[in-house]
Design an enzyme around this catalytic site. Structure first.
Site, PDB file in Angstrom:
ATOM      1  N   GLY A  25       0.801  -1.215   0.000  1.00  0.00           N
ATOM      2  CA  GLY A  25       0.000   0.000   0.000  1.00  0.00           C
ATOM      3  C   GLY A  25       0.835   1.266   0.000  1.00  0.00           C
ATOM      4  N   GLY A  26       2.057   1.159  -0.528  1.00  0.00           N
ATOM      5  CA  GLY A  26       2.909   2.345  -0.625  1.00  0.00           C
ATOM      6  C   GLY A  26       3.647   2.668   0.664  1.00  0.00           C
TER       7      GLY A  26
ATOM      8  CG  PHE B 263      14.183   4.718  -6.801  1.00  0.00           C
ATOM      9  CD1 PHE B 263      12.913   4.198  -6.578  1.00  0.00           C
ATOM     10  CD2 PHE B 263      14.300   6.052  -7.170  1.00  0.00           C
ATOM     11  CE1 PHE B 263      11.781   4.981  -6.731  1.00  0.00           C
ATOM     12  CE2 PHE B 263      13.171   6.848  -7.324  1.00  0.00           C
ATOM     13  CZ  PHE B 263      11.906   6.314  -7.101  1.00  0.00           C
TER      14      PHE B 263
ATOM     15  CG  HIS C 207       2.997   0.150 -11.279  1.00  0.00           C
ATOM     16  ND1 HIS C 207       3.349  -0.009  -9.962  1.00  0.00           N
ATOM     17  CD2 HIS C 207       2.081  -0.807 -11.519  1.00  0.00           C
ATOM     18  CE1 HIS C 207       2.668  -1.013  -9.453  1.00  0.00           C
ATOM     19  NE2 HIS C 207       1.896  -1.509 -10.372  1.00  0.00           N
TER      20      HIS C 207
ATOM     21  CD  GLU D 200       1.871  -4.166  -7.988  1.00  0.00           C
ATOM     22  OE1 GLU D 200       0.723  -3.720  -7.830  1.00  0.00           O
ATOM     23  OE2 GLU D 200       2.848  -3.763  -7.311  1.00  0.00           O
TER      24      GLU D 200
ATOM     25  CD  GLU E 187       4.272  -5.399  -4.380  1.00  0.00           C
ATOM     26  OE1 GLU E 187       5.185  -4.677  -3.957  1.00  0.00           O
ATOM     27  OE2 GLU E 187       3.145  -5.465  -3.876  1.00  0.00           O
TER      28      GLU E 187
ATOM     29  CG  ASN F 233      -0.340  -6.912  -5.513  1.00  0.00           C
ATOM     30  OD1 ASN F 233       0.333  -6.773  -4.496  1.00  0.00           O
ATOM     31  ND2 ASN F 233      -0.282  -6.069  -6.520  1.00  0.00           N
TER      32      ASN F 233
ATOM     33  NE  ARG G 287      -4.650  -6.253  -3.527  1.00  0.00           N
ATOM     34  CZ  ARG G 287      -3.417  -5.802  -3.356  1.00  0.00           C
ATOM     35  NH1 ARG G 287      -2.623  -6.389  -2.499  1.00  0.00           N
ATOM     36  NH2 ARG G 287      -2.971  -4.783  -4.050  1.00  0.00           N
TER      37      ARG G 287
END
Lengths: 163, 446
Positions: free
Chosen positions: B164-165, B202, B208, B275, B287, B289, B291
């Site tokens: 969630g950032g 980074f 994204h 992602e 990553e 997710n 869900r």
């Protein structure tokens, strides 16, 4: 005094369940105010949830007048007191095991901290304890009933009333 | 198929899940806190169970209450939505122990992928490209310093349990590294209960892009195309779209194939999202997710597939019988109860007027309505406006039209709509060449 929810809040059929439960909750709140109100202590309260029915009876001849505390029928005229609510979702039990004597029945005098019921959640038995010393005036949830968070379980009239 | 499903969530996603269940003839049980007793999902559900007070840790995150509610109402499966317990392997296991089907991947797969360092290792093994970084966790400030020197600044330190950032720190100067290392560990511990961190290079300007996959219990995995989620503020997405614009066809295909291979390698089951960061013409795994995602409707709009329905079918043990066939372009804008002029500060309050947009190919997923009070206890997502069009220029125009129609008023209520409209008008977004730095360039966020 008896409050009789004639439908269980969990596992019921739709469509108006949420509304109905809110109705019951609202009724409980209003009844509390009503029986403590200036009309004096009620001798009998009946509440139904399905089609929403409320009956409140005051001592004959005393309607509208404030009944001094300590008077009236000892059992029936107890004021609505502390409402014990479920602290979690689970199954409510009135006794330690099926057939055993209930922890507390209507009319029982209980001490502060005394166990008056169980809410079982995830196989853990969570004691429901009296928040104050007093007399059990109502048991609102049935033995083995599924209860949700904050659902009223019992009512205890505190032993010492402020004058 | 199940005859009763419990929805262990709130807000728009709880309503979203209820709607698919209704269309499938499944009875729904919605759990709610006292703050949500009159929510849209509660109103739509067949049965509602109040499980706790407003704070999520005592209601939506409280597994015993959810399981008790499921057992008391005869639910056979639990749909966790997104957030809350949706990626909690312990909760999935508790469900299984109580004879309930958790709608999601098996607990052991979720545990492996939920830890970002071990997910990274698993995907490297499956042949997915990674950004230069630590092979697993970084366990001392000295190790962090040595590794950062090797991979080159700027670097990003991430909590392995983060999401969630939150739990991410960008370090541009070696002198800040030790401090950032310690503070990221502390945030990881405080917010996610796990202090371990890992490190990557980074990328200042990256896109994204994520790939939607669906897998059944028999080893069959399909991808449903990708979504671009580059419009972000503070690492949180604001606008998503499918397909990703201006993505070379070969890259699109390689990303889809890598995701299917990655899902097969770990025995994935259910709906999941891979992602990636896309830099120039290369992609790097970030990553997975485990869900349904907030932005799943854009995939639904271009594929015509109801993802929640597919999740439920897979959970019930049915085999997949679909393939990817995308058509047109879909955009989603997140209308949050936040003030974009005050650094997206949440603006809770009572909604007076709520008139969502309509019209052709316009879908609004929301739990809000006039008279609804936005609770400060939960996230600020108010509505998702989703449009479809045969091509991107029409989709952008349609979104602009839809957002302009949307009326939300109330004392103290501010929404992201003005900021979304500004973003839709930027030349980069119109061309579809924007990256994750777009909002900070606009100066509408820090």
């Amino acid at each position: 005094m008896s409050i009789v929810p004639d439908r269980l809040p969990l596992g019921e059929e739709p469509p108006s369940l949420a509304d109905e439960r809110e109705t019951v909750r609202e009724l409980c709140r209003s009844l509390g105010d009503l029986v403590r109100g200036p009309a004096g202590r009620a001798t009998r309260v009946v509440m139904a949830a399905g089609s929403v029915r409320v009956e409140v009876e005051w001592p004959v001849g005393e309607a509208g007048s404030v009944v001094p505390s300590g008077e009236g029928n000892a059992l029936e005229a107890e004021p609505t007191g502390e409402v014990l609510r479920a602290e979690m979702v689970g199954t409510f039990y009135v006794a330690a095991e099926p057939g055993a004597r209930p922890f507390a029945a209507v009319g029982d005098v209980v001490a502060q901290g005394q166990q008056v019921g169980i809410v079982e959640a995830m196989k853990l038995m969570n004691a429901v304890v009296a928040p104050c010393a007093g007399t059990v005036t109502e048991v609102l949830a049935a033995d083995g009933q599924a209860v949700e968070y904050d659902q009223p379980l019992l009512v205890i009239a505190p032993a010492e009333q402020e004058e | 198929m199940f005859d009763t499903v419990l929805v262990a969530n709130r807000g728009e996603i709880a309503l979203r899940v209820v709607r698919s269940c209704q269309e499938m003839g499944i009875r729904t049980v919605v759990v709610h806190s006292t703050a949500d007793a009159d929510s849209a999902a509660v109103r739509a559900a067949d049965v509602a169970v109040q499980i706790g007070p407003p704070p999520a840790r005592r209601s939506y995150l409280f597994a015993p209450a959810l399981v008790e509610a499921a057992l008391a109402t005869g639910a056979q499966a639990v749909h966790p939505g997104y957030g809350f317990l949706s990626e909690d392997p312990d909760f999935a296991e508790i469900c299984a122990d109580n004879g309930l089907v958790f709608v999601g991947p098996p607990p052991e797969v979720m545990a492996r992928l939920g830890d970002k360092a071990s997910a990274r290792a698993a995907m490297a093994e499956a042949g997915l490209p990674l950004l230069p970084g630590s092979r697993s966790t970084v366990d001392s400030a000295a190790e962090a310093t040595a590794l950062a020197a090797e991979i080159g600044y700027p670097v990003i330190i991430k909590a392995t349990a983060g999401g969630g950032g939150r739990g991410m720190t960008v370090v541009r100067d070696p002198r800040d590294l030790a401090k950032a290392y310690r503070s990221t560990r502390a945030v990881g511990q405080a917010v996610f209960g796990n202090s371990s961190v890992y490190m990557e290079r980074f990328c200042e300007s990256a896109r994204h892009v994520e790939v939607q996959v669906l897998a059944d219990s028999y080893g069959e995995v399909v991808h449903l195309g990708e979504r671009d989620c580059s419009v972000q503020r503070r690492h949180q997405k604001l606008i998503e779209e499918s397909p990703a614009p201006e993505l070379p066809e070969s890259l699109r295909r390689r990303m889809a194939e890598a995701s299917v291979a990655g899902a097969k390698a770990v025995g994935y089951v259910g709906a999941g999202t891979f992602e990636y960061l896309v830099v120039d013409d290369e992609f790097y795994f970030m990553e997975i997710n485990c869900r349904i995602q907030v932005e799943h409707p854009v995939t639904e709009m271009v594929t015509g597939i109801d993802l929640v329905r597919e999740q439920l079918r897979v959970a019930a043990g049915l085999p997949l019988s679909l393939e990817f066939d995308g058509r047109g372009v879909s955009l989603e804008c997140r209308v949050n109860a936040e003030d974009p002029d005050r650094d997206y500060l949440p603006a809770a309050g009572l909604i007076d007027e709520f008139v969502p947009p309509g019209g052709p190919f316009t879908r609004v997923d929301t739990h809000a309505r006039a008279g609804w009070r936005i609770s400060p206890d939960y996230d600020s997502l108010l509505a998702k406006v989703v449009v479809w069009a045969p091509d991107r220029p029409q989709a952008v125009a349609r979104m602009r039209r839809a957002l302009s129609e949307f009326r939300i008023t109330g004392k103290g209520i501010r929404t992201t709509i003005p900021a979304l409209l500004r973003i839709l008008d930027t030349p980069e977004f119109v061309k579809g060449v924007h990256d994750t730095s777009l909002i900070s360039k606009l100066g509408t966020a820090t």
